[in-house]
Design an enzyme around this catalytic site. Sequence first.
Site, PDB file in Angstrom:
ATOM      1  N   GLY A 134       0.852  -1.175   0.160  1.00  0.00           N
ATOM      2  CA  GLY A 134       0.024   0.097   0.144  1.00  0.00           C
ATOM      3  C   GLY A 134       0.818   1.248  -0.054  1.00  0.00           C
ATOM      4  O   GLY A 134       2.030   1.403  -0.416  1.00  0.00           O
ATOM      5  N   ARG A 135       0.214   2.419   0.478  1.00  0.00           N
ATOM      6  CA  ARG A 135       0.971   3.614   0.320  1.00  0.00           C
ATOM      7  C   ARG A 135       2.386   3.379   1.132  1.00  0.00           C
ATOM      8  O   ARG A 135       3.570   3.968   0.890  1.00  0.00           O
ATOM      9  CB  ARG A 135       0.300   4.573   0.950  1.00  0.00           C
ATOM     10  CG  ARG A 135      -0.854   5.037   0.024  1.00  0.00           C
ATOM     11  CD  ARG A 135      -1.363   6.570   0.679  1.00  0.00           C
ATOM     12  NE  ARG A 135      -2.823   6.679   0.316  1.00  0.00           N
ATOM     13  CZ  ARG A 135      -3.804   6.001   0.896  1.00  0.00           C
ATOM     14  NH1 ARG A 135      -4.083   5.147   1.676  1.00  0.00           N
ATOM     15  NH2 ARG A 135      -5.152   6.307   0.270  1.00  0.00           N
ATOM     16  N   ILE A 136       2.541   3.038   2.185  1.00  0.00           N
ATOM     17  CA  ILE A 136       3.171   2.922   3.210  1.00  0.00           C
ATOM     18  C   ILE A 136       4.348   1.983   2.592  1.00  0.00           C
ATOM     19  O   ILE A 136       5.567   2.213   2.616  1.00  0.00           O
ATOM     20  CB  ILE A 136       3.187   2.786   4.571  1.00  0.00           C
ATOM     21  CG1 ILE A 136       2.107   3.773   5.195  1.00  0.00           C
ATOM     22  CG2 ILE A 136       4.397   2.655   5.440  1.00  0.00           C
ATOM     23  CD1 ILE A 136       1.521   3.385   6.712  1.00  0.00           C
TER      24      ILE A 136
ATOM     25  N   ARG B  86      -1.868  -8.570  -1.441  1.00  0.00           N
ATOM     26  CA  ARG B  86      -3.121  -9.295  -1.636  1.00  0.00           C
ATOM     27  C   ARG B  86      -3.263  -9.426  -3.298  1.00  0.00           C
ATOM     28  O   ARG B  86      -3.804 -10.453  -3.594  1.00  0.00           O
ATOM     29  CB  ARG B  86      -4.178  -8.823  -0.850  1.00  0.00           C
ATOM     30  CG  ARG B  86      -4.949  -9.285   0.255  1.00  0.00           C
ATOM     31  CD  ARG B  86      -5.918  -8.886   0.912  1.00  0.00           C
ATOM     32  NE  ARG B  86      -5.572  -7.341   0.947  1.00  0.00           N
ATOM     33  CZ  ARG B  86      -6.491  -6.195   1.284  1.00  0.00           C
ATOM     34  NH1 ARG B  86      -7.782  -6.736   1.745  1.00  0.00           N
ATOM     35  NH2 ARG B  86      -6.014  -5.014   1.332  1.00  0.00           N
TER      36      ARG B  86
ATOM     37  N   ARG C  81       1.047  -3.590  13.036  1.00  0.00           N
ATOM     38  CA  ARG C  81       0.394  -3.676  14.042  1.00  0.00           C
ATOM     39  C   ARG C  81       0.873  -4.729  14.646  1.00  0.00           C
ATOM     40  O   ARG C  81       1.181  -5.628  14.185  1.00  0.00           O
ATOM     41  CB  ARG C  81      -0.841  -3.801  13.758  1.00  0.00           C
ATOM     42  CG  ARG C  81      -1.890  -2.456  13.378  1.00  0.00           C
ATOM     43  CD  ARG C  81      -2.069  -1.810  14.775  1.00  0.00           C
ATOM     44  NE  ARG C  81      -3.044  -0.728  14.473  1.00  0.00           N
ATOM     45  CZ  ARG C  81      -2.637   0.479  14.103  1.00  0.00           C
ATOM     46  NH1 ARG C  81      -1.345   0.517  13.799  1.00  0.00           N
ATOM     47  NH2 ARG C  81      -3.532   1.487  13.996  1.00  0.00           N
TER      48      ARG C  81
ATOM     49  N   GLU D  88       0.007  -4.383  23.347  1.00  0.00           N
ATOM     50  CA  GLU D  88       0.413  -3.144  23.759  1.00  0.00           C
ATOM     51  C   GLU D  88      -0.338  -2.290  24.870  1.00  0.00           C
ATOM     52  O   GLU D  88      -1.718  -2.429  24.826  1.00  0.00           O
ATOM     53  CB  GLU D  88       0.606  -2.035  22.576  1.00  0.00           C
ATOM     54  CG  GLU D  88       1.561  -2.433  21.473  1.00  0.00           C
ATOM     55  CD  GLU D  88       1.299  -1.534  20.238  1.00  0.00           C
ATOM     56  OE1 GLU D  88       1.643  -1.970  19.314  1.00  0.00           O
ATOM     57  OE2 GLU D  88       0.898  -0.472  20.286  1.00  0.00           O
TER      58      GLU D  88
ATOM     59  N   HIS E  22       5.872   1.953  19.672  1.00  0.00           N
ATOM     60  CA  HIS E  22       4.637   2.212  18.651  1.00  0.00           C
ATOM     61  C   HIS E  22       4.740   3.914  18.193  1.00  0.00           C
ATOM     62  O   HIS E  22       3.780   4.488  18.528  1.00  0.00           O
ATOM     63  CB  HIS E  22       3.286   2.141  19.202  1.00  0.00           C
ATOM     64  CG  HIS E  22       2.194   1.954  18.160  1.00  0.00           C
ATOM     65  ND1 HIS E  22       1.077   0.965  18.061  1.00  0.00           N
ATOM     66  CD2 HIS E  22       2.168   2.558  16.752  1.00  0.00           C
ATOM     67  CE1 HIS E  22       0.469   1.300  16.939  1.00  0.00           C
ATOM     68  NE2 HIS E  22       0.986   1.862  16.329  1.00  0.00           N
TER      69      HIS E  22
ATOM     70  N   GLY F 205       5.709   4.989  14.900  1.00  0.00           N
ATOM     71  CA  GLY F 205       5.819   4.792  13.652  1.00  0.00           C
ATOM     72  C   GLY F 205       5.738   6.487  12.830  1.00  0.00           C
ATOM     73  O   GLY F 205       6.306   6.781  12.077  1.00  0.00           O
TER      74      GLY F 205
END
Length: 325
Positions: A155-157, A177, A238, A267, A285, A287
């Site tokens: 995806g974008r990231i 996918r 995640r 978390e 966490h 990012g």
Amino acid sequence: MKPKILVTREVFDETLGYLAQHCEVESNQEDTAFDPGTLARRLAEKDGVVCCLTDRIDAKLLERCPKLRIVSNIAVGYNNIDIAACTARGVMATNTPGVLDDSTADLAWALMLATARRLTELERRVRAGEWTGWRLKQWLGVDVHHATLGIFGMGRIGQAIARRAAGFEMKVLYHNRRRVAAALERRLNATYVSKEELLKQADFVVLQVPYSPETHHLIGAAELRLMKPTAILVNSTRGGVVDDAALIAALKAGVLRGAGLDVFENEPGLNPGFLGLDNVVLAPHVGSSTEATRRAMAMTAACNLVAGLTGGTPPNLLNPEAKKR
Ligand code: GLV
């Protein structure tokens, strides 16, 4: 009358300023996470909520908030929101894609580099006075440049992570996918492979898939065994995408070389097994956590909410069917 909203955690002054132009705002600038009962009480009479990934928005909560029209998450991931339950009640749900891609990609790279060059372990050694002089074979790491990068989730990231690989002259493999357009593959110089091939060939496996029941424990003991013993795993997406207990066992047994982790199961609880390992780099966490990006995320969430409550279509609406109800 202005719509009533709740902002569940501390946000920036400009975020509150913008929201206050359009809404009657109750905000939790003390920044303590609400337990589910308190959240439900605070939300009972509200038309909208600006929330975070620490807030669980599920059917039980929605039942207690009959006036709620929009849930605006300050995050790109939205596994804390039951989207189907929102849609069923005609509640719009939104997220903040786009504005955090580059910062999150930078962090994935920071984890790759730090793990490959053992930076946090070596910093601990320097602070402990273990550095007594230069030696040729001292605390050797592995190269990132010219290695093979395997990106799970294009995806974008994932694409932002791949773009950065060009400067390090890496070979880029990816699994997704759906295969991305051929033109994009060419631009990113990325080759589509199966999950198994990616795990077998990559020197660095970077996870960038969203968390869902389908991606729960996407990487477990069997997948880790497919990786090279010299490989490094990076999870900046995640917790739950990786089986943490299986990863700890694999790291201890030398099944892979190391791991760079920004996210964890349960978390902020952390499997204590990680703490005794030198071959992991642990981050809390963060990012998307740069000043500019967090400001942009908060403002994006505010704009989504205001659009939804003033008759417009929120730019990042996740469930357009809810608006039709
Ligand atoms: C952070 O983890 C996000 O999903 O934005």
